[in-house]
Design an enzyme around this catalytic site. Sequence first.
Site, PDB file in Angstrom:
ATOM      1  N   CYS A  55      -5.262 -63.263  98.348  1.00  0.00           N
ATOM      2  CA  CYS A  55      -6.157 -64.110  97.560  1.00  0.00           C
ATOM      3  C   CYS A  55      -6.441 -63.367  96.264  1.00  0.00           C
ATOM      4  O   CYS A  55      -7.152 -62.361  96.263  1.00  0.00           O
ATOM      5  CB  CYS A  55      -7.454 -64.392  98.320  1.00  0.00           C
ATOM      6  SG  CYS A  55      -8.616 -65.413  97.379  1.00  0.00           S
ATOM      7  N   GLU A  98      -2.396 -70.229  94.780  1.00  0.00           N
ATOM      8  CA  GLU A  98      -1.273 -69.431  95.237  1.00  0.00           C
ATOM      9  C   GLU A  98      -0.015 -69.928  94.534  1.00  0.00           C
ATOM     10  O   GLU A  98       0.031 -71.083  94.075  1.00  0.00           O
ATOM     11  CB  GLU A  98      -1.134 -69.510  96.754  1.00  0.00           C
ATOM     12  CG  GLU A  98      -0.321 -68.392  97.369  1.00  0.00           C
ATOM     13  CD  GLU A  98      -0.786 -67.020  96.942  1.00  0.00           C
ATOM     14  OE1 GLU A  98      -0.140 -66.460  96.025  1.00  0.00           O
ATOM     15  OE2 GLU A  98      -1.776 -66.520  97.481  1.00  0.00           O
TER      16      GLU A  98
END
Length: 220
Positions: free
Chosen positions: A2, A105
Amino acid sequence: MCGRFALYSPTPKVSEALRLPLEEAGEIAPRYNVAPGTWITVLRHPGDDAPLVMDEAWWGYRPHWAREKAPEPINATVEKVATSNYFRGAFAHHRCLVPADGWYEWLPVDGRKQPHFLCREDREPLWLAGIWSERPDGRPGCAILTEPARGVASEIHDRMPLVLDETSLEPWLDPHLTDRETIRGAVHHLAAGRLTHWPVSTRVNRTGNEGADLIEPVPS
């Protein structure tokens, strides 16, 4: 991993979604491109008997006892956070939540990387599990926990942040809950079927770019 997320829900919405008594809640400024090495909103107990507050922590974990050139990771893996010398004290005593509306992402496509935005299907805030420690400057610094990607998140990357379900928030934040196995038994991740994602503009690649257009869907 993350490494970028968005938090644009206003403070009242985040506080209502938390469903826990909150002593203090700083005003949340909408951010659609939150990057490491900045101050981010966290929920934590500053001390064992201190009330729950919503304040800021530096996104980069380096405890005050670490050497000056010690690493400053932004993530800690669920596989090692409870046993690593660097993280285990914080895992036992200094856990926190990082509220987010979603995270980014990047998916390799034809030699390029296409960013995707991942969030709850109902667009409610997410609760990312984190740990924090006092930094050398006396202020808190944090890392977000990651786990192997599940459900639709695995279509984009092999890891994802540890997103907690609503029943896990209180035990995760409880500073008196310190035993590793007890914590693991009381804490559960959000069901993978409640997540969704879509491709977004490559403008998110530049940390200086901001705005709601960063989460708008684009042709893949």
